[in-house]
Design an enzyme around this catalytic site. Sequence first.
Site, mmCIF file in Angstrom:
data_model
loop_
_atom_site.group_PDB
_atom_site.id
_atom_site.type_symbol
_atom_site.label_atom_id
_atom_site.label_comp_id
_atom_site.label_asym_id
_atom_site.label_seq_id
_atom_site.Cartn_x
_atom_site.Cartn_y
_atom_site.Cartn_z
ATOM 1 N N LYS A 247 0.855 -1.195 0.000
ATOM 2 C CA LYS A 247 0.000 0.000 0.000
ATOM 3 C C LYS A 247 0.886 1.238 0.000
ATOM 4 C CE LYS A 247 -3.499 2.463 2.767
ATOM 5 N NZ LYS A 247 -4.508 2.390 3.848
ATOM 6 N N ASP A 252 -2.974 9.943 4.061
ATOM 7 C CA ASP A 252 -4.382 9.561 4.109
ATOM 8 C C ASP A 252 -5.123 10.468 5.079
ATOM 9 O OD1 ASP A 252 -6.838 8.351 4.188
ATOM 10 O OD2 ASP A 252 -6.160 6.587 5.335
ATOM 11 N N LYS A 259 -10.683 12.283 8.646
ATOM 12 C CA LYS A 259 -10.280 11.792 9.961
ATOM 13 C C LYS A 259 -10.182 12.953 10.939
ATOM 14 C CE LYS A 259 -7.269 8.086 8.207
ATOM 15 N NZ LYS A 259 -7.904 6.896 8.770
ATOM 16 N N ASP A 270 1.157 5.881 5.930
ATOM 17 C CA ASP A 270 0.226 4.979 5.247
ATOM 18 C C ASP A 270 0.828 4.385 3.960
ATOM 19 O OD1 ASP A 270 -2.207 3.749 5.588
ATOM 20 O OD2 ASP A 270 -3.351 5.247 4.471
ATOM 21 N N ASP A 329 -12.561 6.911 3.341
ATOM 22 C CA ASP A 329 -11.410 6.583 4.188
ATOM 23 C C ASP A 329 -11.011 5.104 4.052
ATOM 24 O OD1 ASP A 329 -9.360 7.065 5.923
ATOM 25 O OD2 ASP A 329 -10.611 7.129 7.735
ATOM 26 N N GLU A 331 -9.745 3.734 1.575
ATOM 27 C CA GLU A 331 -9.148 4.005 0.267
ATOM 28 C C GLU A 331 -8.062 3.001 -0.108
ATOM 29 O OE1 GLU A 331 -8.036 5.237 3.002
ATOM 30 O OE2 GLU A 331 -5.903 4.834 2.754
ATOM 31 N N ARG A 333 -7.815 -0.203 0.089
ATOM 32 C CA ARG A 333 -8.275 -1.380 -0.656
ATOM 33 C C ARG A 333 -8.610 -1.039 -2.110
ATOM 34 N NH1 ARG A 333 -12.995 -2.322 3.617
ATOM 35 N NH2 ARG A 333 -11.399 -1.275 4.869
HETATM 36 N N1 BES Z 1 -4.815 3.993 6.789
HETATM 37 C C1 BES Z 1 -5.993 3.678 7.485
HETATM 38 C C2 BES Z 1 -5.807 2.579 8.513
HETATM 39 C C3 BES Z 1 -4.928 2.913 9.698
HETATM 40 C C4 BES Z 1 -5.474 3.401 10.867
HETATM 41 C C5 BES Z 1 -3.561 2.674 9.639
HETATM 42 C C6 BES Z 1 -4.640 3.699 11.945
HETATM 43 C C7 BES Z 1 -2.737 2.963 10.702
HETATM 44 C C8 BES Z 1 -3.269 3.480 11.853
HETATM 45 C C9 BES Z 1 -7.058 3.212 6.494
HETATM 46 O O1 BES Z 1 -7.019 3.800 5.242
HETATM 47 C C10 BES Z 1 -8.392 3.560 7.076
HETATM 48 O O2 BES Z 1 -8.651 4.709 7.244
HETATM 49 N N2 BES Z 1 -9.201 2.549 7.359
HETATM 50 C C11 BES Z 1 -10.497 2.750 7.905
HETATM 51 C C12 BES Z 1 -11.444 1.780 7.233
HETATM 52 C C13 BES Z 1 -12.901 2.026 7.558
HETATM 53 C C14 BES Z 1 -13.353 3.347 7.004
HETATM 54 C C15 BES Z 1 -13.702 0.887 6.964
HETATM 55 C C16 BES Z 1 -10.425 2.497 9.399
HETATM 56 O O3 BES Z 1 -9.708 1.603 9.846
HETATM 57 O O4 BES Z 1 -11.088 3.222 10.136
HETATM 58 ZN ZN ZN Z 2 -5.212 4.500 4.613
HETATM 59 MN MN MN Z 3 -8.094 5.611 5.180
#
Ligand code: BES
Ligand code: ZN
Ligand code: MN
Length: 478
Positions: A247, A252, A259, A270, A329, A331, A333
Amino acid sequence: MKFLLEKGGSVEIVLVSNNIHPTEKGRELLDFLKEKELFKGKFNEVYSDISPKGENIILLGLGDEEELTLDSLRKAFYKVAKELKKYKIDSVGVTIPKFKDLCYKSTVTAITEGFLQSEYSFDKYLSDKKDKSSLEEVYFDVLEEKKEKALEAIKEAEILSEAIFLTRDLVNERPMYMYPEVLANAAKENLEELGIKVDIYNKKAIEELGMKAFLAVAEGSSKEPRFFVMTYNGDPDSKEKIALVGKGLTYDSGGYAIKPGDSMDTMFTDMAGSATVIGALRAIAKAKIKKNVVGIVAACENLISGSAYKNGDIVGSMSGKTIEVLNTDAEGRLTLADALWYAAKEVKADKIIDLATLTGACIVALGNLTAGAITNDEDLMDEVKKASELAGEYVWQLPSYPEYKELIKGDFGDLKNTGGRGAGTITAGLFLEEFVDKTPWVHLDIAGTAYGDKAKGYLPKGATGAHVKTLYYLVKNM
Ligand code: BES
Ligand code: ZN
Ligand code: MN
């Protein structure tokens, strides 16, 4: 730091465990300390006798030899190296015994790694740099018949540590300097000199590839995305290829599903998955491993602007599948969907491993210690588990029962990019599986393991470089 296979050093490290007792040097001191209960030889216990009239030794407790592992050796010798730096000692010697259940070569690798790990810091933006007094020479007194193996072990530890430091530097770099073009160029700069071909695709070329899901994420940023492919042909006689997909979100913000500030401030990390792939490829090529490996990264930023994609959009993808974007968010995937499809269909990889800081849910489940894994192939999963054990990097497989797939089935598009509150790490992984087209695949969610908000063992605060070693051993032992 230089490693020499002979007796030497101005200070000697004396190992103490239930089976090893110092003979000449340190015997008297140890008896005295034991008597006073000041040093018992417990694991990770360190006692320094360094003064003008001292013996110039450091006692290092290793505890119960039966319980000693490669990772505990890394930790213990990291601790000693830090201690030596504190005393501004520039040369040290240690006799390396054969520990009961540990392979001698791996023992030397682990001890060397421990020493080398003490060298890392990310201080380029600090005006007041910490004292960089360094340990110049480390003398290893090794078993005579194992000298050759010990040399190989040291070389391997040096290669791995350098690669891990590269990964850490890339992850720790801040997003105003580290954006897709910079990440792609960093791959070029660090890999081409080792004979790895790095092909970089700009926005127009990505459009021609039809990577609609990836492009949707990239749309909100004024920085162009980059797709890059790193090809290492270590075994030209073989057609077999393993793809490592990382990734590569250089930032992000969450996009329109923005966020909160305190969740966003570390989101420059990220792209850790891609940095791990770059580090691993560097180590693999440097060690001249006889395997074919292709690294693949779709790099972009997830930001807000008048052209950014929106919650509620339905986007296409290189595979032809359509995706309802319920949350901008989720993103990672979307970018990986196209990168994985490319790995399966264009590269025609025989096996695929992807690494991604994909879900906060993974941190809730496993903390910072262990990466979550999802797979469609138990044999490949076993190989990853074995490699991670050698590396001292934890991986834990999560269930992927087919019923979970119901959660990401779309209503107005083929798939949706979130599966609701429960099982977030699993549904994210299963979303990715839709794009590997049955290629044996393991997904590692490294959201927790890639970055630490405090130092732990030999891992510093900040980027850890975790899983570089796992990938290296996986490829090497395949
Ligand atoms: N990059 C984040 C995941 C993340 C969170 C990595 C904290 C490191 C530390 C990812 O893109 C994300 O925001 N995921 C969301 C998915 C949700 C919206 C289904 C999440 O985990 O809240
Ligand atoms: Zn992310
Ligand atoms: Mn995200």
